[in-house]
Structure formats: structure tokens, C-alpha cells
Design an enzyme around this catalytic site. Structure first.
Site, mmCIF file in Angstrom:
data_model
loop_
_atom_site.group_PDB
_atom_site.id
_atom_site.type_symbol
_atom_site.label_atom_id
_atom_site.label_comp_id
_atom_site.label_asym_id
_atom_site.label_seq_id
_atom_site.Cartn_x
_atom_site.Cartn_y
_atom_site.Cartn_z
ATOM 1 N N SER A 193 0.838 -1.207 0.000
ATOM 2 C CA SER A 193 0.000 0.000 0.000
ATOM 3 C C SER A 193 0.867 1.249 0.000
ATOM 4 C CB SER A 193 -0.869 -0.022 1.269
ATOM 5 O OG SER A 193 -1.468 1.221 1.464
ATOM 6 N N TYR B 268 -1.682 -0.160 10.386
ATOM 7 C CA TYR B 268 -1.961 -0.802 9.090
ATOM 8 C C TYR B 268 -0.746 -0.654 8.155
ATOM 9 C CZ TYR B 268 -3.731 -1.265 4.323
ATOM 10 O OH TYR B 268 -3.887 -1.619 3.005
ATOM 11 N N LYS C 270 2.148 -3.516 6.591
ATOM 12 C CA LYS C 270 2.528 -3.695 5.175
ATOM 13 C C LYS C 270 4.046 -3.581 5.017
ATOM 14 C CE LYS C 270 -1.583 -4.275 3.345
ATOM 15 N NZ LYS C 270 -1.972 -5.520 2.701
HETATM 16 N N1 LIG Z 1 -8.826 -1.019 -1.211
HETATM 17 C C1 LIG Z 1 -7.780 -0.184 -1.196
HETATM 18 O O1 LIG Z 1 -7.914 1.018 -1.439
HETATM 19 C C2 LIG Z 1 -6.381 -0.710 -0.906
HETATM 20 C C3 LIG Z 1 -5.292 0.173 -1.006
HETATM 21 C C4 LIG Z 1 -4.015 -0.322 -0.750
HETATM 22 C C5 LIG Z 1 -3.821 -1.659 -0.423
HETATM 23 N N2 LIG Z 1 -4.891 -2.484 -0.317
HETATM 24 C C6 LIG Z 1 -4.661 -3.891 0.028
HETATM 25 O O2 LIG Z 1 -5.204 -4.704 -1.006
HETATM 26 C C7 LIG Z 1 -5.684 -5.929 -0.479
HETATM 27 C C8 LIG Z 1 -7.121 -6.157 -0.912
HETATM 28 O O3 LIG Z 1 -7.905 -5.066 -0.462
HETATM 29 P P1 LIG Z 1 -9.481 -5.035 -0.719
HETATM 30 O O4 LIG Z 1 -9.912 -3.623 -0.666
HETATM 31 O O5 LIG Z 1 -9.796 -5.867 -1.890
HETATM 32 O O6 LIG Z 1 -9.984 -5.749 0.625
HETATM 33 P P2 LIG Z 1 -11.184 -6.782 0.811
HETATM 34 O O7 LIG Z 1 -11.471 -6.773 2.281
HETATM 35 O O8 LIG Z 1 -12.293 -6.511 -0.129
HETATM 36 O O9 LIG Z 1 -10.506 -8.167 0.401
HETATM 37 C C9 LIG Z 1 -9.703 -8.930 1.276
HETATM 38 C C10 LIG Z 1 -10.065 -10.394 1.069
HETATM 39 O O10 LIG Z 1 -9.233 -11.207 1.912
HETATM 40 C C11 LIG Z 1 -10.033 -12.131 2.639
HETATM 41 N N3 LIG Z 1 -9.345 -12.397 3.905
HETATM 42 C C12 LIG Z 1 -9.039 -11.532 4.896
HETATM 43 N N4 LIG Z 1 -8.407 -12.167 5.899
HETATM 44 C C13 LIG Z 1 -8.284 -13.465 5.518
HETATM 45 C C14 LIG Z 1 -7.719 -14.610 6.142
HETATM 46 N N5 LIG Z 1 -7.192 -14.559 7.372
HETATM 47 N N6 LIG Z 1 -7.745 -15.786 5.473
HETATM 48 C C15 LIG Z 1 -8.313 -15.870 4.228
HETATM 49 N N7 LIG Z 1 -8.880 -14.807 3.600
HETATM 50 C C16 LIG Z 1 -8.857 -13.614 4.243
HETATM 51 C C17 LIG Z 1 -11.373 -11.426 2.815
HETATM 52 O O11 LIG Z 1 -12.449 -12.315 3.061
HETATM 53 C C18 LIG Z 1 -11.513 -10.703 1.467
HETATM 54 O O12 LIG Z 1 -12.117 -11.525 0.506
HETATM 55 C C19 LIG Z 1 -5.475 -5.834 1.034
HETATM 56 O O13 LIG Z 1 -4.275 -6.474 1.349
HETATM 57 C C20 LIG Z 1 -5.373 -4.351 1.280
HETATM 58 O O14 LIG Z 1 -4.627 -4.070 2.447
HETATM 59 C C21 LIG Z 1 -6.176 -2.058 -0.562
#
Ligand SMILES: NC(=O)c1ccc[n+]([C@@H]2O[C@H](COP(=O)([O-])OP(=O)(O)OC[C@H]3O[C@@H](n4cnc5c(N)ncnc54)[C@H](O)[C@@H]3O)[C@@H](O)[C@H]2O)c1
Length: 342
Positions: free
Chosen positions: A120, A144, A148
Site C-alpha cells: 500500500s 496498518y 505492510k
Molecule cells: N482497497 C484499497 O484502497 C487498498 C489500497 C491499498 C492496499 N490495499 C490492500 O489490497 C488488499 C485487498 O484489499 P481489498 O480492498 O480488496 O480488501 P477486501 O477486504 O475486499 O478483500 C480482502 C479479502 O481477503 C479475505 N481475507 C481476509 N483475511 C483473511 C484470512 N485470514 N484468510 C483468508 N482470507 C482472508 C477477505 O475475506 C476478502 O475476501 C489488502 O491487502 C489491502 O490491504 C487495498
């Protein structure tokens, strides 16, 4: 493509993971989704088999990798609410750091050597001038972001010691929805600006706020780099190709190099919804810098990544179409529930 096309998508039922599964399938890969559905959606898994499991279950992960003969892992699973990470850091160090360690152990056990990790822009923290490049010293300002960064460092050590090659993709502001409208952003709670502004415009939330209008920016609101989720998905396909063809790995910003203010985004929301999103102005949040914009040069030079959909109009337009669809479906469901009760 031959049998050599399976990839394990951990967290593939979430917002970004599901868009990646669609892009992987379109590129000829077979995404195998591994998810515990803590925040993911079963109906977002459409492009390959699904395994219900938790990343803390090392042997389940190792068996899944072996059974499907995957060539690489894409790792999206995490807890990712910044505010919650401050009030409950244990959850974040457990799910993000300990969870990733379990995944790395499983990958070693199953002899899988390539990993694309969702990092991130939060690793950079505040106090930046100009575009942020990967050479900038990361100084995350919340748990958070620290999880990362710790994972990135763990991956560097695993790379040196065990030849496990990682690509860390540092997303800036992930946004928008698949242009077909079949998947999109559906977080609960929703904390991101665009979906909250759309909900506010529809009168579905009453606590929409923007944080700070006294920044040293042209309109006083914070400027961010918005990257369309379909562009993020494409970047993962490129990162995967790079790794499996022997790429050395490393960290890459995924952004556009252009920033838009909160007010500019709200204007786009108004263009699509035809309504202003009513909001309260609250003080700046601690650790929220005035401007956060990626230098995207490294991802372009090494991965060949060029965003296609990341202009504010395409981002907000696709998010709006997705929101309309979801809310129509939710209204239908509610009507059916009421009817089944009478
Ligand atoms: N959305 C954003 O703006 C953003 C920005 C930067 C980084 N990220 C990173 O991108 C990734 C995806 O983000 P997102 O917005 O799609 O989140 P999201 O919550 O929609 O998706 C995360 C997925 O991981 C699964 N999950 C979580 N913990 C788990 C575990 N212990 N075992 C198995 N599955 C598990 C959840 O059920 C979900 O399907 C994350 O790592 C997040 O930190 C997101």
C-alpha cells in the site's frame, strides 16, 4: 495456455482480488481463490475454483498449492481499515503479519517460489514533496501501514535466504468498479471517499464527512492519486508474467502520477448522480498528508504498466453503475423478505 497456468489468489473474493481473478482468467490463467469470506463475497468468485480457508491454516494452504499445482501466489488477504488498526493493532499484526508468515511457510513447504503481494501507499506515511518514488524512505504513520512495511521487509529476507521471489505492489487509492458492472467495491463498513460520496448523494448515509479543507492545496482539500481497480488487476497480471519469466522482484508503486482533490472527486460524483453529496467538514486526520501522489515510472519501465481507466470520470462512472446495481438488488431482496413475512 498449458496446465502451467494455475495461480492461488488468496483473498480472491474481495474487492481487488476478484477484479484480479477476472483479469487473470482473461489473460489465460486459472485463478484458484482461497478465502475465509471475512470481508469477501461468495458471488464475486466466478473465474475458477474456490477453497474456503484461512491463511493461518498453513497445512490447508500448502495442500491447496500442491493439489492445484499453482505456479505463483497472489496475496490480497488482509485487514485494511486504518482507523481500526489504531484501535485494535493486535488484529492487524495477527491477520496481516502472522497470516503472511503462515502463507510464506506454506509456500516453502509446497515449493512455490513466486508471490505478488498487495502492499500500500500507506507505507510512505506523511511529509513528502512531489511525486513519491520507491526510493523514498517509508515512514508509515499507523499500524496498518506498518504491517505492510513489515511484510515487505519479511519478503526481502525470504527472497535472500530462500529464493522466494516477491513483487510488492504499493497501491495508491484503489477505486472504481469493473466496467461490466458485475463486480465492484462492497466493503462493510465502507470508509473510502467515492463509495461514501455516492451513498451520501443517494441519501443512504447521513454521516458523510471530509477531513480538512485548510490544506495548502488549490481548493484546500487533500489530493490523492486514484487508480482504477481494473488497472490494478492488469498490473497484477504483468507482475505475475514478470516473476514467472525470472524477474528479480521488488517494490512498485501503482498510481498514475496525477492527483485529484476531494472536491474534484465530489464534483464528478455530482456529475453522475445529478445530486450534491451532503457532507460535514471535520478537522484533518492525524497522519493525513496534503498530497499523496505516486511516481509510476518504475512500474512502467519494468512491468510495462500503463493505466488505462484511471481518469476520475471513468472511475466515478464505473463506481456509480456498480452502486446502482447493488442497491437495486438489495432493495429487491428486502422487498422479498418483507413479502415472505406477510
Ligand atoms: N482497497 C484499497 O484502497 C487498498 C489500497 C491499498 C492496499 N490495499 C490492500 O489490497 C488488499 C485487498 O484489499 P481489498 O480492498 O480488496 O480488501 P477486501 O477486504 O475486499 O478483500 C480482502 C479479502 O481477503 C479475505 N481475507 C481476509 N483475511 C483473511 C484470512 N485470514 N484468510 C483468508 N482470507 C482472508 C477477505 O475475506 C476478502 O475476501 C489488502 O491487502 C489491502 O490491504 C487495498
Amino acid at each position: 495456455m498449458s496446465d502451467n497456468n494455475r495461480v492461488l489468489v488468496v483473498g480472491g473474493a474481495g474487492y481487488i482480488g476478484s477484479h484480479c481473478c477476472k483479469a487473470l482468467a482473461a489473460a489465460g490463467y486459472r485463478p484458484v481463490c482461497f478465502d475465509n469470506f471475512s470481508t469477501g463475497h461468495r458471488d464475486f468468485v466466478k473465474w475458477g475454483p474456490v477453497i474456503e480457508g484461512d491463511i493461518h491454516d498453513q497445512s490447508h494452504l500448502a495442500d491447496s498449492i500442491k493439489q492445484h499445482g499453482v505456479i505463483a501466489v497472489l496475496h490480497f488477504a488482509a485487514s485494511s481499515l486504518v482507523g481500526e488498526s489504531v484501535s485494535d493493532p493486535q488484529k492487524y499484526y495477527h491477520n496481516n503479519v502472522a497470516g503472511t508468515l503462515s502463507l510464506l511457510r506454506a509456500m516453502r513447504q509446497a515449493q512455490c517460489k513466486s508471490l505478488v503481494f498487495s502492499s500500500s501507499g500507506a507505507v510512505y506515511g506523511e511529509s513528502h514533496q512531489g511525486l513519491i518514488s520507491e526510493t523514498e524512505m517509508p515512514r508509515p504513520v499507523n499500524p496498518y501501514g506498518r504491517t505492510k512495511l513489515i511484510i515487505e521487509e519479511m519478503l526481502t529476507d525470504f527472497h535472500k535466504a530462500y529464493a522466494l521471489a516477491p513483487v510488492c505492489l504499493r497501491y495508491f487509492n484503489a477505486s472504481g468498479a469493473d466496467l461490466s458492472g458485475e463486480i465492484g467495491e462492497d466493503h462493510d463498513p465502507e470508509t473510502h471517499l467515492i463509495p461514501r460520496a455516492l451513498l451520501a448523494a443517494q441519501g443512504k448515509i447521513e454521516d458523510f464527512a471530509i477531513y480538512g479543507e485548510d490544506y495548502d492545496t488549490p481548493d484546500g482539500t487533500a489530493i490523492r492519486d486514484y487508480i482504477h481497480v481494473m488497472d490494478l488487476a492488469q498490473a497484477h497480471v504483468l507482475a505475475l508474467k514478470y516473476l514467472v519469466s525470472g524477474g528479480a522482484g521488488g517494490c512498485f508503486n501503482l498510481g498514475t502520477g496525477r492527483g485529484y482533490s476531494v472536491r474534484q472527486i465530489l464534483r464528478q460524483v455530482c456529475v453522475y448522480t445529478g445530486k450534491k453529496s451532503p457532507f460535514a467538514v471535520k478537522p484533518r486526520r492525524q497522519g493525513d498528508p496534503p498530497v499523496l501522489v505516486a511516481d509510476p515510472a518504475r512500474a512502467k519501465a519494468i512491468l510495462g504498466f500503463v493505466p488505462q481507466y484511471s481518469d476520475p470520470s471513468t472511475i466515478v462512472g464505473s463506481a456509480w453503475r456498480w452502486h446502482q446495481r447493488v442497491h437495486r438488488a438489495k432493495a429487491r431482496e428486502a422487498r422479498q423478505t418483507v413479502l415472505s413475512l406477510v
